[in-house]
Write an enzyme that holds these catalytic residues in place. Structure first.
Site, PDB file in Angstrom:
ATOM      1  N   HIS A   1       0.804  -1.227   0.000  1.00 50.55           N
ATOM      2  CA  HIS A   1       0.000   0.000   0.000  1.00 50.55           C
ATOM      3  C   HIS A   1       0.832   1.270   0.000  1.00 50.55           C
ATOM      4  CE1 HIS A   1      -4.117  -1.504   0.497  1.00 50.55           C
ATOM      5  NE2 HIS A   1      -3.612  -2.453   1.253  1.00 50.55           N
TER       6      HIS A   1
ATOM      7  N   LYS B   1      -8.439  13.635   4.470  1.00 48.10           N
ATOM      8  CA  LYS B   1      -7.567  12.467   4.487  1.00 48.10           C
ATOM      9  C   LYS B   1      -6.541  12.649   5.616  1.00 48.10           C
ATOM     10  CE  LYS B   1      -6.605  13.252   0.184  1.00 48.10           C
ATOM     11  NZ  LYS B   1      -6.551  12.112  -0.707  1.00 48.10           N
ATOM     12  N   ARG B   2      -5.795  11.595   5.876  1.00 42.89           N
ATOM     13  CA  ARG B   2      -4.744  11.660   6.888  1.00 42.89           C
ATOM     14  C   ARG B   2      -3.802  12.826   6.568  1.00 42.89           C
ATOM     15  NH1 ARG B   2      -0.020   8.434   6.633  1.00 42.89           N
ATOM     16  NH2 ARG B   2      -1.000   7.360   4.880  1.00 42.89           N
TER      17      ARG B   2
ATOM     18  N   LYS C   1       0.708  14.106   1.136  1.00 41.83           N
ATOM     19  CA  LYS C   1      -0.660  14.388   0.687  1.00 41.83           C
ATOM     20  C   LYS C   1      -0.870  15.887   0.450  1.00 41.83           C
ATOM     21  CE  LYS C   1      -2.513  10.267   2.963  1.00 41.83           C
ATOM     22  NZ  LYS C   1      -3.068   9.509   1.830  1.00 41.83           N
TER      23      LYS C   1
ATOM     24  N   THR D   1      -8.638   5.972  -2.022  1.00 38.89           N
ATOM     25  CA  THR D   1     -10.022   5.523  -2.215  1.00 38.89           C
ATOM     26  C   THR D   1     -10.979   6.697  -2.046  1.00 38.89           C
ATOM     27  OG1 THR D   1     -10.097   4.811   0.107  1.00 38.89           O
ATOM     28  CG2 THR D   1      -9.665   3.115  -1.560  1.00 38.89           C
TER      29      THR D   1
ATOM     30  N   LYS E   1     -14.555   7.808  -4.095  1.00 37.85           N
ATOM     31  CA  LYS E   1     -15.831   8.160  -3.451  1.00 37.85           C
ATOM     32  C   LYS E   1     -16.323   9.525  -3.935  1.00 37.85           C
ATOM     33  CE  LYS E   1     -14.193   5.602   0.540  1.00 37.85           C
ATOM     34  NZ  LYS E   1     -13.426   5.744   1.780  1.00 37.85           N
TER      35      LYS E   1
END
Length: 797
Positions: free
Chosen positions: A353, A534-535, A540, A642, A646
């Site tokens: 991952h 998100k985290r 990110k 993911t 969504k």
């Protein structure tokens, strides 16, 4: 298997029965909690029959089972999910109305199970639901964390962690299985006599099972999520207690409770590292002992294990499964080591991952050998076996290097298939992560692009849009998401477009009301809702987002934007407790929000909202209301994502880099329905080679210079002007994630977003096309891929 003849009156009597006899409450004095529990038990009753029937059929046919090992299962609330999959939501709502109860109030009262952190855990939950939907016999194995991930709140803009208390109330969906319990050992010593090795652990705990049934769409099949709780082998030392040494007397219980108390304990200390390794072994050893017990109840030859058992390691956390399975086969059952290796490899699959080196777990050999001495010996044997089998293996490749156990290499060597989770990611796993092992084992690395379950993330989370979809293309899309392509024929129809816009606006109104009520900020549902949830992690790039937001605010204040589009910037996510830089980014976002939200010059043109404690339930609220999906990671760093799927499914175009599954989203939806910016993965690697790339990028963007200057001079922290000097210094001199290099192109792309949103007809078409072309991203498709390519399993339906 669902009883379609069930009436609201039948359900009503069952709710009342549970309220009276299970909870011991009179309807006139029952609380919201009591009503929710009664409804949950009434719904659960209707899961048990298909659950038992599925188990009986699997046993009866000898069908191969899948065992999914994951440290996280971010299942969220289960009541509404179960009711929808069973087709009982409307009957339940009607039955409750007769008692004067509102089903939404009850659903919102359910605690959010804190069993995961982010995408990894939510993916595992989607996979469990999809395996049940497609009829893949499966068990999920995880840990029943008492507190799970922490609850986040903000004090002075800073993240503060407090324990999550989701188990403070009874959890109605689980069935305790005290009879399914296994002894788990740690530390101690190994005695060697002849060809036999005997491990004598110095510490032991009991792993006790708690089962949650996972029901698929229309109740046709149900699987089991089995979570392990650590219990002491002896409750406490009575002799010590009677001597008054109360703390020492309770040590066995304290050790056990610690193991299943918190998800991802802070491992910056040796004690934290040891605890995390013990947690991973608790999960893995209990699962494997359970798997072998179940197998030996029907078969005697353990060499046939791969014909009946597929074990998937979700990331490196359960990578100890390889050595532990060999230990059980070799030490406990007498299988020769070479046969045990081949048998274990035949069962095991490994999903990678991450491409981040720090996220591929590595354990100091001292720590590993101390906690798991027999497994340290077995890992040495595995590494030697592999080197002996593959003489061309380079000397610098292996499981044991530089006094470390490399769990990524261990998982790779012990698995017969290794998969990435998006097309780009899988290629980078081959090219950058395991190139030498890939050369030794051609064809072992494959791709299985992630997906999400449309039952929860569209049918349940977005009722207005789900209704429009069904009204437009009919039933059946829920378990055949490719049918959404049928919407394409309607995207240029004015009535459909307006209905699509109305569904989105209904969700935005709900979020706007929530923001006003809970956070005291008034936002317009007609503004562009721009969402990044998100985290919090540097790759990110929430930092890039807030820097561009400051630039946008600065241009608004100076009147440099003609006909500005009102925006609501929504952030959400938690930083790991020991991740100082991520926590500083959170504080910066909150400080900027304080200034911007109270600026009379910009007024309603820009608002920044950062609700604390982002979780599954908040995602279910925000994603259907989002207009724009922020997927802006540094190219080559995000495995898949993911959340991006969504958002797309719910009609939010993406602004993103060519990273992870963004590549496939762009392919599916088309460039005209995607806001692309930024360096590619190859360009990122080349850019990093330029010595002063940060300085060049900043000097080439006046907007970025202005933003960094404002932060540096304390514009957003006037009481402490130097608060963010570290962040500013990092962008100028240590910008590994290339925030500065991608800033100008991100700023350009955000301008294109404004232009597109101002053209309502164009925007609604873009949004609808995102939904229409999201069928590929169903987790049903992903699971069918695993069944065919990795597990060699067929549907039992």
């Amino acid at each position: 298997m669902t009883d379609l003849s069930l009436t609201p009156n039948t359900l009503k009597s069952d709710i009342l029965r549970h309220l009276t006899f299970t909870l011991g409450k009179d309807a006139g004095h029952a609380s919201i909690y009591d009503w929710r529990m009664a409804l949950s038990f009434a719904i659960r009753d209707r899961i048990v029959e298909p659950w038992f029937a599925s188990t009986r059929k699997t046993w009866g046919t000898g069908h191969k089972r899948v065992y999914y090992l994951s440290m996280e299962f971010l299942i969220g609330r289960l009541l509404e999910d179960a009711a929808i999959n069973l087709g009982l939501y409307d009957q339940a709502a009607e039955a409750l109305l007769e008692f004067g109860q509102d089903i939404r109030t009850l659903i919102n009262d359910e605690p959010d199970a804190a069993l995961g952190n982010g995408g990894l855990g939510r993916l595992a939950a989607c996979f469990m639901e999809s395996m049940a939907t497609v009829g893949c016999p499966a068990y999920g194995y995880g840990i029943r964390y008492e507190h799970g991930l922490f609850r986040q709140r903000f004090e002075g803009g800073r993240q503060v962690e407090t324990p999550e208390d989701w188990l403070k109330q009874a959890h109605p969906w689980e069935f305790p299985r005290p009879e399914s319990a296994y002894t788990i050992g740690f530390k101690g010593h190994v005695e060697h006599k002849g060809d036999t090795h005997t491990w004598y652990p110095a510490e032991t705990v009991i792993a006790e099972a708690h089962d949650t049934p996972v029901i698929g769409w229309k109740g046709k099949w149900a699987n089991t999520l089995r979570l392990w709780a650590a219990k002491p082998t002896t409750q406490f030392d009575l002799e010590r207690f009677n001597r008054g040494d109360y703390a020492a007397a309770a040590e066995p219980e304290a050790l056990a409770r610690t193991l299943s108390r918190v998800l991802y304990p802070d491992d910056t200390t040796y004690q934290g590292k040891e605890l995390r390794l013990k947690q991973e072994f608790l999960l893995t050893s209990a699962a494997l002992q359970d798997i072998l017990r179940r197998y030996l109840a029907s078969y005697s030859d353990l060499r046939d294990l791969p014909k009946h058992v597929a074990i998937q390691m979700n990331d490196t956390h359960p990578a100890i499964a390889g050595p532990e399975l060999i230990r059980l086969l070799h030490d406990d059952h007498g299988m020769p080591f070479g046969e045990a290796m081949k048998t274990a490899q035949g069962c095991l699959g490994y999903t990678n991952h991450t491409l981040l080196p720090e996220a591929l777990e590595r354990w100091a050999t001292f720590t590993f050998g101390n906690v798991l001495p027999r497994h340290m010996q077995l890992i040495e044997a595995i590494d030697y076996w592999h080197k002996d089998e593959y003489h061309s293996r380079p000397h610098y490749v292996g499981i044991l290097k530089h006094h470390e156990v490399r769990m990524g290499e261990l998982a790779f060597i012990m698995a017969h298939k290794v998969n990435g989770v998006s097309a780009l990611h899988s290629e980078l796993v081959k090219k950058n992560l395991f190139p030498e092992l890939d050369a030794l084992h051609p064809g072992r690395i494959i791709n299985e692009t992630n997906g999400v379950t449309p039952r929860r993330w569209l049918k349940m989370a977005n009722r207005p849009l789900s209704k429009l979809i069904t009204d437009t293309i009919g039933d059946g899309w829920e378990d055949d998401l490719d049918r959404l392509k049928g919407l394409e024929a309607h995207v240029d129809d004015a009535a459909f477009a307006e209905a699509f816009g109305a569904a989105k606006r209904a969700n935005k109104v709900q979020v706007a009301n929530w923001i006003a009520q809970d956070f005291g900020v008034k936002v317009s549902p007609d503004a562009l809702f721009d969402v990044q949830v998100k985290r919090i992690h540097e790759y990110k790039r929430q930092l890039l987002n807030i820097l561009e937001t400051i630039a946008h605010w600065h241009k608004l204040r100076s009147g440099r934007i003609e006909n500005p589009v009102p925006r609501v910037k929504i952030f959400g996510g938690k930083a790991a407790p020991g991740y100082a830089v991520a926590k500083e980014i959170i504080r910066l976002i909150n400080d900027v929000a304080q200034v911007v939200n109270n600026d009379p010059k910009t007024g309603d043109l820009l608002k920044i909202i950062y609700p604390p404690n982002y979780n599954v339930s908040m995602a279910e609220r925000l994603i259907p209301a989002a207009d724009l999906s922020e997927q802006i990671s540094t190219a080559g760093k995000e495995a898949s994502g993911t959340g991006n799927m969504k958002f797309m499914m719910n009609g939010a175009p993406t602004i993103g880099t060519l990273d992870g599954a963004n590549v496939e989203i762009l392919e599916e939806v088309g460039a005209e329905n995607f806001f692309l910016f930024g360096l590619t993965a190859e360009e990122v690697m080349e850019r990093r080679k330029v010595a002063d790339h940060e300085k060049q990028a900043i000097e080439g963007s006046q907007e970025l210079q202005d933003v960094l200057q404002m932060i540096a001079e304390g514009r957003f922290s006037p009481e402490e002007p130097g608060r963010y000097h570290g962040i500013v210094h990092g962008v100028w001199h240590h910008d590994y994630f290339l925030v500065s290099s991608d800033f100008a192109d991100f700023h350009r792309a955000q301008g294109e977003v404004d232009t597109a949103y101002a053209d309502r007809k164009r925007w609604l078409r873009m949004a609808a096309m995102n939904t229409a072309r999201s069928g590929f991203f169903s987790s049903d498709r992903t699971i069918r891929g695993y069944m065919k390519d990795v597990w060699n399993v067929t549907s039992a339906l």
